[in-house]
Scaffold this motif. Structure first.
Motif, PDB file in Angstrom:
ATOM      1  N   THR A 289       0.836  -1.205   0.000  1.00  8.38           N
ATOM      2  CA  THR A 289       0.000   0.000   0.000  1.00  8.38           C
ATOM      3  C   THR A 289       0.872   1.256   0.000  1.00  8.38           C
ATOM      4  O   THR A 289       1.030   1.927   1.026  1.00  8.38           O
ATOM      5  N   PRO A 290       1.455   1.594  -1.131  1.00  4.71           N
ATOM      6  CA  PRO A 290       2.334   2.773  -1.170  1.00  4.71           C
ATOM      7  C   PRO A 290       1.604   4.075  -0.883  1.00  4.71           C
ATOM      8  O   PRO A 290       2.215   5.041  -0.428  1.00  4.71           O
ATOM      9  N   GLU A 291       0.283   4.120  -1.146  1.00  9.18           N
ATOM     10  CA  GLU A 291      -0.466   5.356  -0.900  1.00  9.18           C
ATOM     11  C   GLU A 291      -0.569   5.680   0.582  1.00  9.18           C
ATOM     12  O   GLU A 291      -0.906   6.816   0.952  1.00  9.18           O
ATOM     13  N   GLN A 292      -0.265   4.708   1.466  1.00  8.36           N
ATOM     14  CA  GLN A 292      -0.330   4.958   2.896  1.00  8.36           C
ATOM     15  C   GLN A 292       0.987   5.486   3.477  1.00  8.36           C
ATOM     16  O   GLN A 292       1.048   5.800   4.667  1.00  8.36           O
ATOM     17  N   VAL A 293       2.012   5.573   2.662  1.00  5.22           N
ATOM     18  CA  VAL A 293       3.292   6.114   3.137  1.00  5.22           C
ATOM     19  C   VAL A 293       3.110   7.596   3.432  1.00  5.22           C
ATOM     20  O   VAL A 293       2.581   8.343   2.593  1.00  5.22           O
ATOM     21  N   PRO A 294       3.499   8.075   4.619  1.00  7.76           N
ATOM     22  CA  PRO A 294       3.347   9.504   4.940  1.00  7.76           C
ATOM     23  C   PRO A 294       3.997  10.389   3.891  1.00  7.76           C
ATOM     24  O   PRO A 294       5.076  10.069   3.378  1.00  7.76           O
ATOM     25  N   GLU A 295       3.339  11.483   3.580  1.00  8.67           N
ATOM     26  CA  GLU A 295       3.824  12.363   2.517  1.00  8.67           C
ATOM     27  C   GLU A 295       5.264  12.844   2.731  1.00  8.67           C
ATOM     28  O   GLU A 295       6.036  12.888   1.769  1.00  8.67           O
ATOM     29  N   PRO A 296       5.662  13.213   3.975  1.00  8.27           N
ATOM     30  CA  PRO A 296       7.059  13.662   4.144  1.00  8.27           C
ATOM     31  C   PRO A 296       8.102  12.601   3.785  1.00  8.27           C
ATOM     32  O   PRO A 296       9.234  12.944   3.457  1.00  8.27           O
ATOM     33  N   LEU A 297       7.706  11.305   3.866  1.00  6.63           N
ATOM     34  CA  LEU A 297       8.660  10.225   3.574  1.00  6.63           C
ATOM     35  C   LEU A 297       8.632   9.800   2.111  1.00  6.63           C
ATOM     36  O   LEU A 297       9.504   9.042   1.680  1.00  6.63           O
ATOM     37  N   GLN A 298       7.652  10.251   1.344  1.00  6.14           N
ATOM     38  CA  GLN A 298       7.525   9.773  -0.025  1.00  6.14           C
ATOM     39  C   GLN A 298       8.723  10.137  -0.907  1.00  6.14           C
ATOM     40  O   GLN A 298       9.197   9.294  -1.674  1.00  6.14           O
ATOM     41  N   PRO A 299       9.255  11.376  -0.841  1.00  6.48           N
ATOM     42  CA  PRO A 299      10.453  11.651  -1.648  1.00  6.48           C
ATOM     43  C   PRO A 299      11.631  10.753  -1.287  1.00  6.48           C
ATOM     44  O   PRO A 299      12.393  10.349  -2.167  1.00  6.48           O
ATOM     45  N   LEU A 300      11.773  10.447   0.007  1.00  3.57           N
ATOM     46  CA  LEU A 300      12.880   9.597   0.444  1.00  3.57           C
ATOM     47  C   LEU A 300      12.761   8.202  -0.137  1.00  3.57           C
ATOM     48  O   LEU A 300      13.708   7.655  -0.718  1.00  3.57           O
ATOM     49  N   PHE A 301      11.556   7.586  -0.020  1.00  2.00           N
ATOM     50  CA  PHE A 301      11.372   6.241  -0.561  1.00  2.00           C
ATOM     51  C   PHE A 301      11.321   6.260  -2.091  1.00  2.00           C
ATOM     52  O   PHE A 301      11.672   5.271  -2.742  1.00  2.00           O
ATOM     53  N   GLY A 302      10.897   7.386  -2.653  1.00  2.10           N
ATOM     54  CA  GLY A 302      10.961   7.498  -4.108  1.00  2.10           C
ATOM     55  C   GLY A 302      12.388   7.440  -4.618  1.00  2.10           C
ATOM     56  O   GLY A 302      12.663   6.832  -5.666  1.00  2.10           O
ATOM     57  N   SER A 303      13.313   8.053  -3.886  1.00  4.15           N
ATOM     58  CA  SER A 303      14.723   7.975  -4.291  1.00  4.15           C
ATOM     59  C   SER A 303      15.242   6.549  -4.194  1.00  4.15           C
ATOM     60  O   SER A 303      16.066   6.117  -5.008  1.00  4.15           O
ATOM     61  N   LEU A 304      14.752   5.756  -3.204  1.00  5.88           N
ATOM     62  CA  LEU A 304      15.171   4.359  -3.104  1.00  5.88           C
ATOM     63  C   LEU A 304      14.644   3.555  -4.279  1.00  5.88           C
ATOM     64  O   LEU A 304      15.335   2.681  -4.825  1.00  5.88           O
ATOM     65  N   VAL A 305      13.394   3.819  -4.704  1.00  5.98           N
ATOM     66  CA  VAL A 305      12.835   3.132  -5.872  1.00  5.98           C
ATOM     67  C   VAL A 305      13.665   3.420  -7.108  1.00  5.98           C
ATOM     68  O   VAL A 305      14.012   2.515  -7.882  1.00  5.98           O
ATOM     69  N   ARG A 306      14.005   4.694  -7.306  1.00  2.48           N
ATOM     70  CA  ARG A 306      14.799   5.042  -8.491  1.00  2.48           C
ATOM     71  C   ARG A 306      16.174   4.409  -8.447  1.00  2.48           C
ATOM     72  O   ARG A 306      16.693   3.929  -9.461  1.00  2.48           O
TER      73      ARG A 306
END
Length: 388
Positions: A289-306
């Motif tokens: 459920t990626p939509e449940q990741v808190p917004e402040p953490l989304q850029p951080l985990f987005g960088s891990l995905v990339r």
């Protein structure tokens, strides 16, 4: 929020400190000079005393303004201070030796001013001894004056000591405030430089994240197109078109990054990664459920995905890749896992970069961590964890 310092704040504090020291130094010689006007000294003696007062006053200003960097006061520091001190002590002794002297307090000012001016140059322990010695000399001269003039010994001793203490305190305090102001200004400048440096590092990391997978996919698609020319022209044209699309996407992302407007959510990052991997022939899927990741953490985990997608394309030959997201009450976990095997570098420059190192630093800054490890048999997993 504190008000930002204006450019002229430091200049105003400098001007205030400079003129405070000038007034303080001048005041220590003006009062004795005023006593001379109504005194019984001969004109010749009066002129000599006024000249000596002027010398002591100038030496005070040289030392005080030199301590704040306004003039060069280091040249001949000790000889000149000693000479001026002898003059000031002589002035004090002249006043004390006169049984009719009524201005002993004012005549202790030049000596006290010079003690204060010299004290600002002395280090801590030496400053204490210097001030104590100056106060003792002033007290001794005051006692002699009281005895010769039938004055009150206690008053004649205490008054010069208090004058020395007050002048030293005023000089040291003014210059301490100025030095603190300078250190605060330097700290502010350093903080500004650190902020610029942090922003540069953040931009470098974001640029790596944005462009890494794009460029690798472009290189892969271009290589496929080159190999298909003359063998499968339709496939070559299709891959060339995809190269163009990837290039335009990379250009748009770069422009958005430079303008500071790139705020892609984690769901979009996952969709982009899946599209890139599938374009490269890797069956990719997202679970959780990626939509449940808190917004402040989304850029951080987005960088891990990339980073995970880019490393898979650069260093691995894989058939499947799973991007799983788990969110519970206390932690967010994102795992990029493939079934691939490491491939040999295509060129000497195609070597592992520093993306995982940068990720670990960024996750550590929020209390998280990144694990990058090969799986038993075959495959690789890149896992990021961070508290909610």
């Amino acid at each position: 929020m504190p008000r930002a310092a204006r450019p002229d704040d430091l200049a105003r504090v400098r001007s205030y400190t400079r003129w405070s020291l000038v007034v303080l130094g001048a005041g220590t010689v003006v009062a004795p000079a005023a006593d001379l006007v109504g005194g019984d000294e001969t004109p010749a003696a009066r002129v000599v005393l006024l000249v000596l007062l002027l010398l002591v006053g100038l030496e005070q200003l040289r030392l005080l303004l030199g301590a704040m960097g306004e003039v060069d006061a280091r040249a001949l520091l000790q000889p000149r201070v000693l000479a001026a001190g002898a003059v000031a002590l002589g002035l004090l002794a002249v006043a004390a030796a006169d049984p009719d002297a009524t201005g002993l307090g004012s005549w202790s000012l030049p000596f006290a001013g010079l003690v204060g001016a010299a004290a600002v140059w002395a280090p801590g322990p030496r400053r204490v001894w210097l001030v104590a010695a100056g106060a003792a000399l002033a007290a001794a001269v005051g006692a002699v004056a009281a005895l010769l003039g039938d004055g009150v010994v206690l008053t004649a001793v205490v008054a010069p000591v208090m004058v020395v203490a007050a002048i030293v305190f005023a000089d040291v305090l003014q210059l301490w405030v100025w030095n603190v102001t300078l250190r605060l200004d330097e700290a502010r400048a350093t903080a500004g430089e650190l902020a610029v440096l942090r922003e540069r590092l953040r931009f470098a990391a974001d640029l790596h994240d944005v462009q890494g997978h794009h460029l690798q996919a472009i290189a892969l698609k271009a290589e496929l197109a080159r190999r298909l020319v003359g063998v499968d022209d339709d496939g070559a044209r299709r891959n060339a078109g995809e190269v163009q699309e990837l290039t335009l996407a990379a250009l748009a992302d770069t422009r958005a990054l430079v303008r500071g407007y790139r705020r892609v959510g984690l769901v979009t990052e996952l969709e982009n990664a899946v599209a890139i991997l599938r374009a490269a022939g890797v069956e990719a899927s997202v679970t959780g459920t990626p939509e449940q990741v808190p917004e402040p953490l989304q850029p951080l985990f987005g960088s891990l995905v990339r980073e995970g997608a880019t490393n898979l394309l650069r260093h691995t030959v894989a058939e499947r890749c799973t991007l799983s997201v788990a969110v519970d009450d206390g932690e967010v976990v994102l795992r990029v896992q493939d079934d691939g095997t490491a491939r040999a570098p295509a060129t000497p420059d195609d070597e592992p970069g520093t993306g995982v190192v940068a990720l670990r630093e960024r996750f550590a800054a929020v209390g998280g961590r990144v694990d990058a490890e090969p799986l038993p048999g075959r495959g690789f997993a890149l896992t990021g964890r961070a508290p909610r």
